[in-house]
Write a protein that holds these residues in place. Structure first.
Motif, short mmCIF file in Angstrom:
data_model
loop_
_atom_site.label_atom_id
_atom_site.label_comp_id
_atom_site.label_asym_id
_atom_site.label_seq_id
_atom_site.Cartn_x
_atom_site.Cartn_y
_atom_site.Cartn_z
N LEU A 1 3.68 -0.71 3.53
CA LEU A 1 5.01 -0.59 4.14
C LEU A 1 4.91 -0.23 5.62
N ASN A 2 3.84 0.47 5.99
CA ASN A 2 3.76 0.99 7.36
C ASN A 2 2.85 0.20 8.28
N SER A 3 2.15 -0.80 7.78
CA SER A 3 1.29 -1.55 8.69
C SER A 3 1.28 -3.02 8.31
N GLY B 1 7.01 -5.61 1.38
CA GLY B 1 7.38 -6.39 2.56
C GLY B 1 6.27 -7.30 3.08
N ILE B 2 5.35 -7.71 2.21
CA ILE B 2 4.28 -8.62 2.64
C ILE B 2 4.48 -9.97 1.96
N ASP B 3 4.41 -11.03 2.75
CA ASP B 3 4.63 -12.38 2.23
C ASP B 3 3.48 -12.79 1.30
N SER B 4 3.80 -12.87 0.00
CA SER B 4 2.73 -13.11 -0.99
C SER B 4 2.28 -14.57 -1.02
N THR B 5 3.00 -15.44 -0.28
CA THR B 5 2.51 -16.83 -0.22
C THR B 5 1.48 -16.96 0.91
N LYS B 6 1.46 -15.96 1.79
CA LYS B 6 0.52 -16.03 2.91
C LYS B 6 -0.67 -15.08 2.71
N TYR B 7 -0.36 -13.89 2.16
CA TYR B 7 -1.41 -12.87 2.05
C TYR B 7 -1.77 -12.56 0.61
N GLN B 8 -3.00 -12.18 0.42
CA GLN B 8 -3.42 -11.66 -0.87
C GLN B 8 -4.54 -10.66 -0.61
N GLY B 9 -4.92 -9.96 -1.67
CA GLY B 9 -5.97 -8.97 -1.45
C GLY B 9 -6.37 -8.31 -2.75
N ASP C 1 7.50 10.12 -4.91
CA ASP C 1 8.71 9.75 -5.62
C ASP C 1 8.39 8.59 -6.56
N ASP C 2 9.31 8.34 -7.43
CA ASP C 2 9.14 7.32 -8.45
C ASP C 2 8.84 5.95 -7.84
N PHE C 3 9.49 5.66 -6.72
CA PHE C 3 9.32 4.35 -6.09
C PHE C 3 7.85 4.10 -5.72
N HIS C 4 7.25 5.05 -4.98
CA HIS C 4 5.88 4.80 -4.52
C HIS C 4 4.86 4.89 -5.66
N ASN C 5 5.10 5.80 -6.62
CA ASN C 5 4.10 5.99 -7.68
C ASN C 5 4.19 4.90 -8.75
N PHE C 6 5.41 4.40 -8.98
CA PHE C 6 5.60 3.44 -10.08
C PHE C 6 6.30 2.14 -9.67
N THR C 7 7.56 2.25 -9.25
CA THR C 7 8.39 1.05 -9.12
C THR C 7 7.77 -0.01 -8.20
N ALA C 8 7.35 0.43 -7.00
CA ALA C 8 6.79 -0.54 -6.05
C ALA C 8 5.47 -1.10 -6.57
N LEU C 9 4.85 -0.39 -7.52
CA LEU C 9 3.58 -0.85 -8.08
C LEU C 9 3.80 -1.70 -9.34
N PRO D 1 1.42 -10.14 -6.78
CA PRO D 1 2.40 -10.62 -5.79
C PRO D 1 3.67 -9.76 -5.76
N ASN D 2 4.09 -9.26 -6.91
CA ASN D 2 5.29 -8.40 -6.94
C ASN D 2 5.10 -7.15 -6.07
N VAL D 3 3.88 -6.64 -6.04
CA VAL D 3 3.59 -5.45 -5.23
C VAL D 3 3.65 -5.80 -3.75
N LEU D 4 3.05 -6.93 -3.40
CA LEU D 4 3.08 -7.37 -2.00
C LEU D 4 4.53 -7.52 -1.54
N GLU D 5 5.35 -8.18 -2.37
CA GLU D 5 6.74 -8.42 -1.99
C GLU D 5 7.51 -7.10 -1.89
N ALA D 6 7.26 -6.18 -2.85
CA ALA D 6 7.96 -4.89 -2.81
C ALA D 6 7.60 -4.11 -1.55
#
Ligand code: PHE
Length: 355
Positions: free
Chosen positions: A181-183, A297-305, A133-141, A290-295
């Motif tokens: 989103l799942n882990s 559900g990952i705290d972008s102030t704590k995690y990066q990658g 869907d649009d969310f996973h392919n584009f919006t969340a990215l 960081p926008n991708v991490l937040e979308a």
């Protein structure tokens, strides 16, 4: 009189030529309306003494016939098995045919090799659906609706089905989203799979393959990304001093972003990989935005990658000297026989990937 019956039944048992015939004999003798059963039913009309004597004789007869039936049954079953073994005989001492017919497609082989290398580095394989869907392919990215970067992808959209328009994923990056989103971090996955873009020429087919990588942790940095890709490329192309060049680039879902070139030499229509001063682009990568991490559900102030994505056909062509991309999907058996791989020759770092 019972003796005559006994002889008759025994000869019928022995004459039965197969299991159905034998069963018929059994029914005629011992079934509900069988002859021995018939005599049993008459016992009630006899005097107690006669009944006892006749009853014992009938029981003995019954046991004897039942035993004969069992014996004959075993005999027939053994004969049946013997005949079958004869008929289905197979000489297992024959040598195997010198060449197996089937071949592993170079795409499958290449993905197996990539998985083998990344598995050694501690990545596990993740998957996602081809229809996204649009969310996973584009919006969340971090491709906002209406963002021009969406047009870069020549997306195949499915017929509009109400509020959620589905599409064929244009890259393997939606697997990043699904995984996050799942882990929970730390995350270290690769995602090989099919991708689709509406494009067809010498270097593009509407369906192609990518392999995606994603690492999320608390202290992951660009140096890790670089080390990981250098290590991978040298192992995959089997060139120990293969140089890599990271060029600044743009992807909405990574910041900073880079494209990676490997060293090569172009001479007389041939391409050689190694430290020769020329460059060839093979993949895109960067630090997860960081926008991708937040979308996800990952705290972008704590995690990066970091993440990277690579075209499988592209590197397969390079590694195995396959000149035309389109031939990958023409299902020409002569081509497959030439470029394909022998089954069971499973890629494994310890054996060396290229033999
Ligand atoms: N998804 C990008 C593409 O298809 C490649 C990419 C993946 C770039 C991950 C950066 C990080 O072009």
């Amino acid at each position: 009189m019972l003796d005559a019956l006994k002889d008759e039944l025994l000869s019928l048992v022995n004459a039965a030529a197969d299991l159905p015939a034998l069963d018929e004999v059994r029914v005629n003798a011992l079934g509900k309306k069988g002859r021995i059963t018939g005599f049993m039913k008459e016992l009630g009309g006899l005097s107690p003494d006669e009944r006892k004597e006749r009853g014992q004789a009938l029981n003995a007869l019954k046991d004897e016939i039942a035993a004969a039936l069992d014996a004959r049954k075993a005999e027939l079953a053994a004969a049946h098995m013997k005949a079958r073994l004869e008929a289905e005989r197979l000489d297992v001492t024959l040598p195997v045919r010198p060449e197996t017919e089937g071949r592993i497609h170079p795409i499958t082989q290449t993905m197996d090799e990539m998985v083998a290398i990344f598995a050694e580095m501690g990545f596990s394989v993740a998957e996602g659906p081809d229809i996204e869907d649009d969310f996973h392919n584009f919006t969340a990215l971090n491709f906002p609706p209406g963002h021009p970067a969406r047009d870069m992808h020549d997306t195949f959209y499915l017929p509009d089905a109400g509020d959620k328009r589905m599409l064929l994923r244009t890259h393997t990056s939606p697997v990043q989203v699904r995984t996050m989103l799942n882990s929970k971090p730390p995350i270290r996955i690769i995602a090989p799979g099919r991708t689709y873009r509406s494009d067809y020429d010498m270097t593009h087919t509407p369906m192609f393959h990518q392999i995606e990588g994603l690492v999320i942790d608390e202290a992951t940095n660009m140096g890790h990304l670089k080390g990981c890709l250098v290590e991978f490329c040298r192992a995959f192309f089997d060139v120990d001093d293969l140089p890599l060049r990271f060029r600044p680039s743009f992807f909405p879902f990574t910041e900073p972003s880079a494209e990676v070139d490997i060293g090569c030499l172009r001479k007389g229509g041939e391409l050689k990989l190694g430290n020769y001063g020329d460059w060839l682009e093979i993949l895109g990568c960067g630090m997860v935005h960081p926008n991708v991490l937040e979308a996800c559900g990952i705290d972008s102030t704590k995690y990066q990658g970091f993440a990277f994505g690579m075209g499988v056909e592209r590197v397969a062509m390079l590694k195995y000297g396959i000149p035309d991309l389109r031939t990958f999907f023409e299902a020409d058996l002569r081509w497959l026989k030439h470029y394909g791989f022998v089954p069971l020759d499973i890629p494994n770092i310890a054996h060396g990937l290229t033999r």
